[in-house]
Design a protein around this motif. Structure first.
Motif, short mmCIF file in Angstrom:
data_model
loop_
_atom_site.label_atom_id
_atom_site.label_comp_id
_atom_site.label_asym_id
_atom_site.label_seq_id
_atom_site.Cartn_x
_atom_site.Cartn_y
_atom_site.Cartn_z
N GLY A 26 0.84 -1.20 0.00
CA GLY A 26 0.00 0.00 0.00
C GLY A 26 0.86 1.24 0.00
O GLY A 26 0.50 2.30 0.54
N GLY A 52 -0.48 4.59 -1.01
CA GLY A 52 -1.72 5.00 -0.34
C GLY A 52 -1.51 6.16 0.62
O GLY A 52 -0.39 6.68 0.77
N SER A 53 -2.60 6.55 1.28
CA SER A 53 -2.56 7.75 2.14
C SER A 53 -1.66 7.58 3.35
O SER A 53 -0.90 8.49 3.70
N ILE A 54 -1.79 6.44 4.04
CA ILE A 54 -0.97 6.27 5.25
C ILE A 54 0.50 6.29 4.87
O ILE A 54 1.31 6.99 5.51
N GLU A 114 3.06 -2.33 -4.42
CA GLU A 114 1.73 -1.81 -4.78
C GLU A 114 1.05 -2.76 -5.77
O GLU A 114 1.67 -3.69 -6.28
N VAL A 115 -0.22 -2.51 -6.02
CA VAL A 115 -0.92 -3.25 -7.08
C VAL A 115 -0.46 -2.63 -8.42
O VAL A 115 -0.04 -1.46 -8.45
N ILE A 139 0.17 -2.69 4.90
CA ILE A 139 -0.78 -1.56 4.99
C ILE A 139 -1.87 -1.67 3.92
O ILE A 139 -3.02 -1.37 4.16
N GLY A 140 -1.50 -2.13 2.75
CA GLY A 140 -2.46 -2.22 1.64
C GLY A 140 -3.55 -3.24 1.92
O GLY A 140 -3.28 -4.33 2.41
N ALA A 141 -4.78 -2.87 1.64
CA ALA A 141 -5.91 -3.79 1.81
C ALA A 141 -7.05 -3.24 0.99
O ALA A 141 -7.05 -2.06 0.62
N VAL A 168 -5.84 -12.52 0.36
CA VAL A 168 -4.66 -11.69 0.13
C VAL A 168 -3.65 -11.90 1.27
O VAL A 168 -2.45 -12.11 1.05
N VAL A 217 -1.57 -3.59 9.31
CA VAL A 217 -2.35 -2.36 9.50
C VAL A 217 -3.68 -2.46 8.76
O VAL A 217 -4.72 -2.03 9.24
N GLY A 218 -3.64 -3.04 7.56
CA GLY A 218 -4.84 -3.16 6.72
C GLY A 218 -5.96 -3.88 7.46
O GLY A 218 -5.72 -4.89 8.12
N ASN A 219 -7.14 -3.34 7.37
CA ASN A 219 -8.27 -3.89 8.13
C ASN A 219 -8.94 -5.08 7.46
O ASN A 219 -8.94 -5.14 6.24
N LEU A 276 -1.86 -3.58 14.37
CA LEU A 276 -1.77 -2.21 14.90
C LEU A 276 -2.99 -1.85 15.76
O LEU A 276 -4.10 -1.73 15.24
N HIS A 287 -9.14 -4.19 16.90
CA HIS A 287 -9.12 -2.82 16.36
C HIS A 287 -10.45 -2.60 15.65
O HIS A 287 -10.55 -2.72 14.43
P1 NAX Z 1 -5.52 3.93 0.79
O1 NAX Z 1 -6.71 3.40 0.08
O2 NAX Z 1 -5.17 5.36 0.68
O3 NAX Z 1 -4.22 3.11 0.30
C1 NAX Z 1 -4.18 1.73 0.24
C2 NAX Z 1 -3.19 1.36 -0.83
O4 NAX Z 1 -3.01 -0.06 -0.78
C3 NAX Z 1 -3.65 1.69 -2.25
O5 NAX Z 1 -2.64 2.45 -2.90
C4 NAX Z 1 -3.83 0.31 -2.91
O6 NAX Z 1 -3.47 0.33 -4.29
C5 NAX Z 1 -2.87 -0.53 -2.09
N1 NAX Z 1 -3.17 -1.96 -2.06
C6 NAX Z 1 -4.37 -2.56 -1.98
N2 NAX Z 1 -4.22 -3.90 -1.98
C7 NAX Z 1 -2.90 -4.15 -2.06
C8 NAX Z 1 -2.13 -5.34 -2.12
N3 NAX Z 1 -2.71 -6.52 -2.10
N4 NAX Z 1 -0.78 -5.22 -2.19
C9 NAX Z 1 -0.18 -4.00 -2.22
N5 NAX Z 1 -0.87 -2.83 -2.19
C10 NAX Z 1 -2.21 -2.92 -2.11
O7 NAX Z 1 -5.67 3.43 2.31
P2 NAX Z 1 -4.93 3.95 3.61
O8 NAX Z 1 -5.66 5.14 4.13
O9 NAX Z 1 -3.48 4.08 3.36
O10 NAX Z 1 -5.25 2.74 4.62
C11 NAX Z 1 -4.73 1.44 4.42
C12 NAX Z 1 -5.37 0.43 5.35
O11 NAX Z 1 -5.15 0.78 6.71
C13 NAX Z 1 -6.89 0.30 5.21
O12 NAX Z 1 -7.21 -1.09 5.22
C14 NAX Z 1 -7.43 0.95 6.47
O13 NAX Z 1 -8.69 0.41 6.84
C15 NAX Z 1 -6.35 0.57 7.45
N6 NAX Z 1 -6.27 1.35 8.70
C16 NAX Z 1 -5.93 0.69 9.82
C17 NAX Z 1 -5.71 1.33 11.03
C18 NAX Z 1 -5.30 0.59 12.25
O14 NAX Z 1 -5.20 1.24 13.30
N7 NAX Z 1 -5.09 -0.72 12.24
C19 NAX Z 1 -5.92 2.80 11.14
C20 NAX Z 1 -5.86 3.52 9.83
C21 NAX Z 1 -6.49 2.79 8.69
O15 NAX Z 1 -7.89 3.00 8.74
#
Ligand code: NAX
Length: 327
Positions: free
Chosen positions: A11, A14-16, A42-43, A87-89, A108, A129-131, A155, A187
């Protein structure tokens, strides 16, 4: 000069990650004297924006950033990694149930667990981190049979930091004066931010706040903080999530301060009667790259009920993904 360590991040466009990668390169995750290699994953459709981020990283000329590589196959990106940040999800779409999100992400994380098992450094430390983070960590670890489940974490530090920050604001204390917060469980909105053992400048926190406020408002506010941020900002937490990731990894690698502890989603060993094997957030102390659950805390009936409720949710999530959990 130390040898560089390899940090794989999914990820990465992505934003994080946008709030995170530059701070890792500045030395805030592992240490200010530790060179790093960033293996950004990344994807395929996000490779072009990722290239832009890599250019910006290069343009910062960070002394500790040894090199950057970019990958659209997880198996390539994780080779030799000492630290893996998953992080990516798939995000939760409109009207999507939590259980649908779980089943969409489960395969995944099973694949990523297998690849970590095969290609990462044997001492790898993984943060999911990914939910749904706890259950994704469970799936990844169960698909990595040659590694210890203790090498996988989820996380919940953002919830821990939210508890500290909001309590500090409410009481007028500096966040540094607040210690011994525990976040138990998932979480998710069932998590239990527990002030039962917390102190503010060394004195019991619960003696300094209104008990009714704590039980009826504070706990719910922490549980729903993520949703409140989405509502206000139109996007989920990013900068605060990045801060929590840095805190989680830094403490795991370098240790927690004396007289304090942190919250981490880790495999349960049955402590506090929590079902063995699920990934549950516990209060832990870290030392030299290892962590240990804080033992012997007194648990009130009020706390016990909340700890059970969030445990129940995790057991249900585990049922939903049972077929992806090899013994
Ligand atoms: P974004 O949607 O901005 O970015 C996610 C990125 O991951 C995208 O660029 C996407 O292309 C990439 N991605 C998706 N699947 C992938 C894979 N299989 N391999 C590699 N890259 C992949 O999301 P963002 O705001 O960065 O959040 C990422 C994840 O963190 C989400 O699942 C979100 O729910 C989760 N969070 C978890 C938190 C925690 O405390 N555990 C808090 C923050 C956040 O909500």
């Amino acid at each position: 000069m130390k040898r560089p360590v390899r940090i794989a991040v999914t990820g990465a466009a992505g934003s994080i990650s946008h709030s995170l990668l530059f701070r890792i390169a500045a030395g805030e995750m592992v240490g200010r004297d530790q060179p790093v290699i960033l293996q950004l994953i990344e994807v395929p459709r996000a490779m072009e924006p990722l290239r832009g981020i890599a250019m910006e990283l290069e343009d910062c000329a960070f002394p500790l950033l040894h090199s950057i590589s970019m990958h659209d196959r997880f198996e390539d990106g994780v080779v030799g990694a000492h630290y893996v940040l998953l992080i990516g999800a798939r995000p939760r779409g409109p009207g999507m149930e939590r259980s649908e999100l779980i089943t969409a992400n489960a395969p995944v994380f099973a694949g990523q667990g297998r690849a970590i098992n095969e290609f990462a450094n044997r001492d790898v430390k993984v943060l999911v981190v990914g939910n749904p983070a706890n259950t994704n960590a469970l799936i990844a670890s169960r698909n990595a049979p040659d590694l210890s489940p203790a090498q996988f974490t989820a996380l919940t530090r953002l919830d821990h930091n939210r508890t500290r920050g909001i309590l500090a604001n409410h009481t007028g204390a500096n966040p540094r004066g607040i210690r011994r917060i525990s976040v138990w469980g998932n979480h998710s909105s069932t998590q239990f931010p527990d002030l039962g053992h917390a102190t503010i400048y060394g004195e019991p926190a619960l003696a300094q706040v209104d008990e009714h406020w704590y039980r009826e408002q504070f706990i719910r506010k922490i549980q729903r903080r993520g949703a409140a941020i989405i509502e206000a900002r139109g996007h989920s937490s990013a900068a605060s999530a990045a801060q929590a990731i840095l805190n989680h990894m830094y403490d795991w690698i370098n240790g927690t301060p004396e007289n304090d502890w942190v919250s981490m989603g880790i495999v349960s060993d049955g402590s506090y009667g929590i079902e063995k094997g699920i990934f549950y957030s516990f209060p832990v102390r870290c030392d030299y790259g290892r962590y240990q659950i804080v033992q012997g805390l007194e648990i009130s009936d009020f706390a016990r009920d909340r700890m059970r409720e969030t445990e129940r949710e995790l057991l249900e999530e585990m049922q939903t993904v049972a077929e992806l959990l090899p013994e």
